[in-house]
Design an enzyme around this catalytic site. Structure first.
Site, PDB file in Angstrom:
ATOM      1  CE  LYS A  10      -6.732  -1.965   1.972  1.00  0.00           C
ATOM      2  NZ  LYS A  10      -7.585  -0.852   1.505  1.00  0.00           N
ATOM      3  CD  GLU A  23      -1.736  -7.969  -1.586  1.00  0.00           C
ATOM      4  OE1 GLU A  23      -0.859  -8.636  -1.013  1.00  0.00           O
ATOM      5  OE2 GLU A  23      -2.776  -7.579  -1.012  1.00  0.00           O
ATOM      6  CB  SER A  39     -13.514   1.616   4.960  1.00  0.00           C
ATOM      7  OG  SER A  39     -13.818   2.209   3.710  1.00  0.00           O
TER       8      SER A  39
END
Ligand SMILES: *Cc1c(COP(=O)(O)O)cnc(C)c1O
Length: 393
Positions: A89, A111, A377
């Site tokens: 991310k 968010e 990930s």
């Protein structure tokens, strides 16, 4: 480029920008500027430098020998779990905050569901000395204590959202409401390849560094720049889009997506959006989503908070509907089993989300010579309480 976004922001019939009138100008300004800004040499230089020195890129492409023996193919792991903050991310939040700065914005909103995107956003806001407000459903605030405290320590304001089911969907609605009220000074950092155009394409481009590195690393290790399979998990679909980007049009490469089946696709406790979803509009784009016949969102369920989203990025709706990508729904149990397997064989504890991609390895019959690249990930630290529950069973 058959699978890229068109000039109106669509992937086939999915995508677009369905936003309230008050945000039309913002979205248009972003649309007009993002490609120009992110292709400026000074932007590329700053982005590349931070990815290298701050995030720790390039992330390794690791040949998992013992796992390969079990699976019966050559399995490489793309190690996004080794990035600063523990997942992919951060690639995207760095890109977006650099863009926000160049557009003269002073206030960042985001968010978050499990808190991973919130932490990645709070991190880059600390780095760039920007005000940071993170909307998070109250249920998630209570479930994700550690991430909430991390965001606070990083200087962010975490706003608990008490509407609806008090989870990610409601937090997203609240962030959009904030954006409507503060359209001039505020930049909304979205955490996946979802939302109105140009977000899906922009986030894909920031995450495409994963694919770019895979190409270069495969040349070095295999003497060719493409694998036979690329495998990634999909929540909104940003690590998958980043993994596939430079091979989207290369039909020699089979694209595999793992979505969360929860307790099973045909139970009510599932997040298998691609298999069960129907067309509709959610959070600004036309895509597949889990909804009732009269358009009410069905609450998704998955053991993994990062895959627990009722929609899917429009690029993935398109890849699935055209048959370019093959989609497997992996249950909670299959994912946890795959996580323990990787830990035992390779000494790597993956995030629960990534464990779904690992679960998909067991659904495919490979040839022994196949070169498989699977993106891990994120790392499993945040999921230890869940893993321990299984351990004690
Ligand atoms: C958030 C998250 C995901 C899901 O998001 P995508 O946009 O689908 O990549 C997957 N893995 C990890 C580790 C995450 O934190």
């Amino acid at each position: 480029m058959k699978y890229s976004v068109d000039k109106n922001g669509y992937y086939g019939r999915f995508g677009g920008a369905y936003v309230p009138e008050i945000l039309q100008k913002n979205v248009e300004a972003l649309e007009e500027n993002y490609l120009k800004l992110i292709n400026e040499p000074s932007f590329i230089e700053e982005f590349t430098c931070l990815l290298k020195d701050y995030v720790g890129r390039p992330s390794p492409l690791y040949l998992a020998k013992r796992l390969s023996e079990i699976i019966g193919a050559k399995v490489y792991l793309k190690r996004e779990d080794l990035n600063h903050t523990g997942a992919h991310k951060i690639n995207n939040t760095i890109g977006q905050i650099l863009l926000a700065k160049r557009m003269g914005k002073t206030r960042i909103i985001a968010e978050t569901g499990a808190g991973q995107h919130g932490v990645a956003t709070a991190t880059v806001c600390a780095l760039m000395n920007m005000e940071c407000i993170v909307y998070m459903g109250e249920t998630d605030v209570n479930r994700q204590y550690l991430n909430v405290q991390k965001m606070r320590m990083l200087g962010a304001t975490v706003v608990p959202v008490t509407s609806g089911n008090k989870t990610l969907k409601d937090a997203t609605n609240e962030a959009i409401r904030d954006w409507c009220n503060n359209p001039t000074d505020t930049f909304y950092i979205i955490g996946s390849v979802v939302g109105p155009h140009p977000y899906p394409d922009m986030v894909t481009r920031f995450q495409s560094v994963i694919s770019q590195e895979i190409k270069a690393q495969l040349i070095e290790k295999e003497g060719r720049d493409y694998p036979d399979y690329l495998i990634a998990c999909v929540g909104g679909g940003s690590n998958a889009a980043g993994t596939f980007f430079y091979h989207l049009d290369d039909e020699r490469v089979q694209l595999i997506e793992a979505e969360a089946a929860g307790l099973g696709v045909h139970t009510n406790e599932t997040a298998a959006t691609i298999q069960l979803g129907t067309e509709g509009v959610i959070h600004g784009s036309r895509t597949l989503l889990m909804q009732t016949e009269d358009g009410q969102i069905i609450e998704p369920y998955s053991i993994s908070a990062g895959l627990d989203y009722p929609g899917i990025g429009p690029i993935h709706a398109h890849l699935a509907k055209t048959g370019r990508a093959q989609v497997f729904a992996i249950t909670d149990d299959e994912a946890v089993k795959a996580a323990f397997e990787l830990t035992e064989l390779e000494g790597i504890i993956p995030a629960l989300e990534s464990a779904h991609a690992l679960g998909a390895l067991h659904k495919i019959s490979f040839k022994p010579t196949d070169v498989v690249v699977l993106t891990v990930s994120g790392r499993g630290d945040k999921d230890m309480p869940t893993y321990l529950e299984y351990f004690e069973k």
